[in-house]
Structure formats: C-alpha cells, structure tokens
Design an enzyme around this catalytic site. Sequence first.
Site, PDB file in Angstrom:
ATOM      1  N   ASP A  36       0.844  -1.199   0.000  1.00 54.23           N
ATOM      2  CA  ASP A  36       0.000   0.000   0.000  1.00 54.23           C
ATOM      3  C   ASP A  36       0.877   1.245   0.000  1.00 54.23           C
ATOM      4  OD1 ASP A  36      -2.947   1.149   0.924  1.00 54.23           O
ATOM      5  OD2 ASP A  36      -1.287   2.277   1.812  1.00 54.23           O
ATOM      6  N   LYS A  58      -2.947   5.821  -4.017  1.00 56.06           N
ATOM      7  CA  LYS A  58      -4.009   6.768  -3.675  1.00 56.06           C
ATOM      8  C   LYS A  58      -3.793   8.104  -4.372  1.00 56.06           C
ATOM      9  CE  LYS A  58      -3.685   4.792   0.964  1.00 56.06           C
ATOM     10  NZ  LYS A  58      -2.243   4.516   0.940  1.00 56.06           N
ATOM     11  N   TYR A 117       2.989  10.056  -0.596  1.00 59.51           N
ATOM     12  CA  TYR A 117       4.101   9.480   0.159  1.00 59.51           C
ATOM     13  C   TYR A 117       5.444   9.716  -0.534  1.00 59.51           C
ATOM     14  CZ  TYR A 117       0.426   6.664   2.492  1.00 59.51           C
ATOM     15  OH  TYR A 117      -0.680   6.219   3.161  1.00 59.51           O
ATOM     16  N   HIS A 146      -7.724   9.622  -1.521  1.00 62.30           N
ATOM     17  CA  HIS A 146      -7.013   9.608  -0.245  1.00 62.30           C
ATOM     18  C   HIS A 146      -7.813  10.256   0.885  1.00 62.30           C
ATOM     19  CE1 HIS A 146      -2.585   9.360   1.283  1.00 62.30           C
ATOM     20  NE2 HIS A 146      -3.434   9.078   2.246  1.00 62.30           N
TER      21      HIS A 146
END
Length: 275
Positions: A47, A77, A52, A110
């Site tokens: 994931d 996401k 990120y 998200h």
Amino acid sequence: MTTPTPYITLNNGVAMPQLGFGVFQVPDADTAAAVTSALESGYRSIDTAAIYGNEAGVGQALSASGVARDELFVTTKLWNGDQGYDSTLAAFDASLAKLGLDHVDLYLIHWPAPARDTYLDTWRAFEKIHAEGRARAIGVSNFQPAHLQRLIDSSDVVPAVNQVELHPQLQQAELRAFHARHGIATEAWSPLAQGAVLRDPVVTGIADRLGRTPAQVILRWHLQLGNVVIPKSVTPERIRQNIDVFDFALSDADIAAITALDSGTRIGPDPDTFN
C-alpha cells in the site's frame, strides 16, 4: 514458514489479502529495501500513495522481486490537490508510471476533502479507470458515513474499500456498521496507533500469556474483527513478526478486553475538516 495470508473478496469479486504492507512515512530511498523485505517475508499486498513520494521505490522493489504480477496486490491513492475529473486521470497516469505498472489492484481517493467538494467528479474518473481495467478495484480512504452516502447516491459503483484510521483507541463502530450494510471492506491504517497501544497493560498482558508481541496481538484483533490491515515497519524482524499472525487466535475475552480500550482518540487529521 509463515502461514499464508487469507484473502477477503471485495464487492466486485476481486480477492484482496487481509494483511498487507504499508509504506507511509518511508523515504523513497529506503522503500525498495523495505518492500523487498516484506515480499521475502510473504507479503503480497503493498500500500502506497502519491503523497508518500515513494511510488518509484515500490515499483523498483516489485520489478526486482521476481514475484509474478498476478500474485501481487498493489494499492495507491490520489492526493487531494489532484482531485477533479481531468486532473485525476493525469495523476493516475503519473502514479502508474512511477510504479512501472500497467494497472493497480486498488486505487483510492485519499481524503474526501469536503471543502474542495470535488470527490464526486473525482469518482467519475475513478469509474472510468476501473471500466478500462487499469484499476481492478476502486475505493476511498478517510471517508465518513455522510461522504460515503453521497457518493453511493450519486454514482453506479459502490466503493470496494474504505481505508481509515482504525486501532483499539479509535474503533469506528458506526463507520464499520455502515460498511457492513453496503458491502464495503474496512481497511485500517495506523492499525497499531503508531505504537501508542503497544504498551497498554491489557495488550501486554495478553501478549505475555500467548507468547506473542503486542503488535501481533493487535493485528490479530483486527483480523478477527474482519478488518484489512497494513502495518508499516522498516525493520526486517518486525516486518516478519507482523505477518506471522495466522497460527494463533484471541479468545472472546481477549477480543472484548481490547475492544474496551476504545477512547475515540485520533492520531491523524479529522476527515470532516482536512482538505
């Protein structure tokens, strides 16, 4: 040898591992090594997210792993600033390129980012991506019941997953009940409350009695509730321990004791106000 991870079946028939590996807050330079360690330990669900900044590191590890693509379950996401129909399609293309993949297994919005009020247009783009087979399943993250109901009322595809903050201190009973009514899988991010529950005497007492780590006890609690979990670590030994949770079970009394720890305490942002 670690017992194989069980799968759940999403509302569109796609099978998803019930335990996966999260890479939130893992620097891109460290991500390939962490994901490689996870894959070697038996994880098949990874994931990540655009925000990120480590999709490339994930893709590097997947490419080098030798694990067949159809054995992997990859989630990413869409970030808030990319919401909207056209911008979602462009952001998805960028994520695929960084991951080095031609499809993902699960694509999530998200956050609902309600002040932006763009998640309905965003979901239309998600439906297009899904229809084209470039995401095997589509879902959301951090959506509250009101956000989910509006989405369901306005579209043809019910989200397959809602990934939310969920741990013994924030158990989201109302939200989980909504998910159950609508066939939405509950996926827990920060399932260990970023370590906050690992020193709780209830948890450590159960762990000591069972000869397990506190983290294993909490992950087992999630699994027995039916949650999907994505613990994160960069430490190989903890990565291995976190997936070694399928050869024991908690008693009803253990489950009840952990469930009694709910205090409604959030670690992350409030989805009703975060934009």
